[in-house]
Design a protein around this motif. Structure first.
Motif, PDB file in Angstrom:
ATOM      1  N   HIS A  32     -20.139  13.797 -10.000  1.00 33.00           N
ATOM      2  CA  HIS A  32     -20.093  13.016  -8.771  1.00 33.00           C
ATOM      3  C   HIS A  32     -19.618  11.606  -9.094  1.00 33.00           C
ATOM      4  O   HIS A  32     -20.063  10.991 -10.071  1.00 33.00           O
ATOM      5  N   GLY A  40     -19.329   8.293  -6.750  1.00 34.90           N
ATOM      6  CA  GLY A  40     -19.538   7.767  -5.414  1.00 34.90           C
ATOM      7  C   GLY A  40     -20.025   8.878  -4.499  1.00 34.90           C
ATOM      8  O   GLY A  40     -21.016   9.559  -4.765  1.00 34.90           O
ATOM      9  N   ARG A  41     -19.314   9.095  -3.410  1.00 36.90           N
ATOM     10  CA  ARG A  41     -19.672  10.149  -2.469  1.00 36.90           C
ATOM     11  C   ARG A  41     -18.827  11.402  -2.642  1.00 36.90           C
ATOM     12  O   ARG A  41     -18.985  12.357  -1.874  1.00 36.90           O
ATOM     13  N   SER A  42     -17.952  11.428  -3.606  1.00 37.13           N
ATOM     14  CA  SER A  42     -17.067  12.571  -3.818  1.00 37.13           C
ATOM     15  C   SER A  42     -17.541  13.390  -5.012  1.00 37.13           C
ATOM     16  O   SER A  42     -18.157  12.870  -5.944  1.00 37.13           O
ATOM     17  N   THR A  43     -17.241  14.682  -4.954  1.00 32.83           N
ATOM     18  CA  THR A  43     -17.546  15.606  -6.046  1.00 32.83           C
ATOM     19  C   THR A  43     -16.234  16.045  -6.679  1.00 32.83           C
ATOM     20  O   THR A  43     -15.360  16.588  -5.994  1.00 32.83           O
ATOM     21  N   HIS A  85     -17.848   6.405 -16.130  1.00 38.13           N
ATOM     22  CA  HIS A  85     -18.678   7.526 -15.691  1.00 38.13           C
ATOM     23  C   HIS A  85     -19.645   7.917 -16.816  1.00 38.13           C
ATOM     24  O   HIS A  85     -19.470   7.538 -17.973  1.00 38.13           O
TER      25      HIS A  85
END
Length: 289
Positions: free
Chosen positions: A157, A159-162, A133
């Motif tokens: 963030h 991918g699509r997750s927070t 990351h």
């Protein structure tokens, strides 16, 4: 817009008397904080008075909400006033939260063996690097909880997750201590920070199991094709070396004992072969014709 001029004060000095110079109509307005702030040109005080009179939240309550983690937009929607008016009171509190977040990054996470030597920012940087990351894209924030402690938050963030991690920060003379408040925060400051945050286990449905079983049974009962060996070609017959037959003429008067005489042998014990001249001239191997 019609212009009015000040005529004077009423006897009780609680109202200002105004008059319309065109029609001569008179008006009065109360002498209150709004009028005093307007007379001084104090726009900040005018905005504060407007919030107090038109909003359900007072300026101190607005700052308390911001200090507790609420955003400017949330407070504006709750109070029913424009965002610009909330920003006027939220700005100093937002600076306070930003300074608290910077101080929390310099704190030392508390582990079972005591506070770590590295700071929270250094440890999280190593954890992010190990997991691939980028800490530059993450956002730091801080606010006060109901008990009065500062809570630091890291949001990023993947991918699509927070993801969000929260720590409690307690300042002291050595930079302060950091205590994890959730599992993600605890994983980030764990000494084994190279492991992933989540372990994913495949989940199979009943249909997947049935399909897998049918495929296995079909493979188990499928006929096995045996490869027939290729027809062996007959081995070629060995070709015998050509033999040269030499006809030797033997005279009729040759002595019978001579025909039965053992052929001569060479030094190695092998039968001596006649030379080509002997064959043509009809000479035997012992030199007789």
């Amino acid at each position: 817009m019609r212009e009015l001029r000040v005529v004077g004060l009423e006897p009780d000095a609680k109202h200002v008397v105004l008059a319309d110079p065109t029609t001569g109509d008179k008006f009065r307005i109360p002498v209150d904080d709004t009028l005093r702030a307007a007379a001084r040109g104090d726009l900040a005080r005018l905005g504060q008075i407007q919030i107090e009179t038109t909003s359900q939240l007072r300026p101190r309550e607005i700052q308390a909400r911001i200090r507790g983690g609420a955003s400017v937009e949330q407070v504006a929607d709750e109070a029913g006033i424009p965002v610009a008016k909330v920003e006027r009171f939220a700005y100093p509190v937002l600076l306070e939260r930003s300074r608290a977040a910077d101080m929390a990054k310099k704190g030392h996470p508390v582990r079972p063996d005591g506070p770590a030597v590295e700071t929270l920012h250094e440890i999280v940087t190593q954890a992010f690097r190990a997991r691939g990351h980028s800490l530059d894209e993450a956002e730091w924030d801080a606010w006060r909880d109901d008990e009065g402690f500062w809570v630091a938050q890291l949001r990023w963030h993947a991918g699509r997750s927070t993801n969000r991690a929260h720590w409690r920060y307690q300042p002291d003379a050595h930079g302060g201590t950091i205590t994890a408040l959730d599992d993600i925060a605890a994983d980030l400051v764990d000494p084994d920070c190279g492991r992933p945050l989540r372990y994913l286990t495949p989940v199979y449905s009943a249909r997947d199991v049935d399909d897998s079983t049918e495929a296995e049974n079909a493979e188990r009962h499928a006929p096995i094709a045996l490869e027939s060996p290729a027809a062996e070609e007959p081995a070629p017959e060995p070709v015998a070396a050509e033999e040269t037959t030499v006809a030797v003429t033997v005279p009729d008067d040759a002595d019978a004992s001579r025909t039965s005489q053992a052929p001569a042998k060479d030094k190695r014990g092998k039968p001596a072969l006649p030379s080509w001249d002997d064959v043509l001239l009809g000479v035997r191997s012992n030199g007789r014709v």
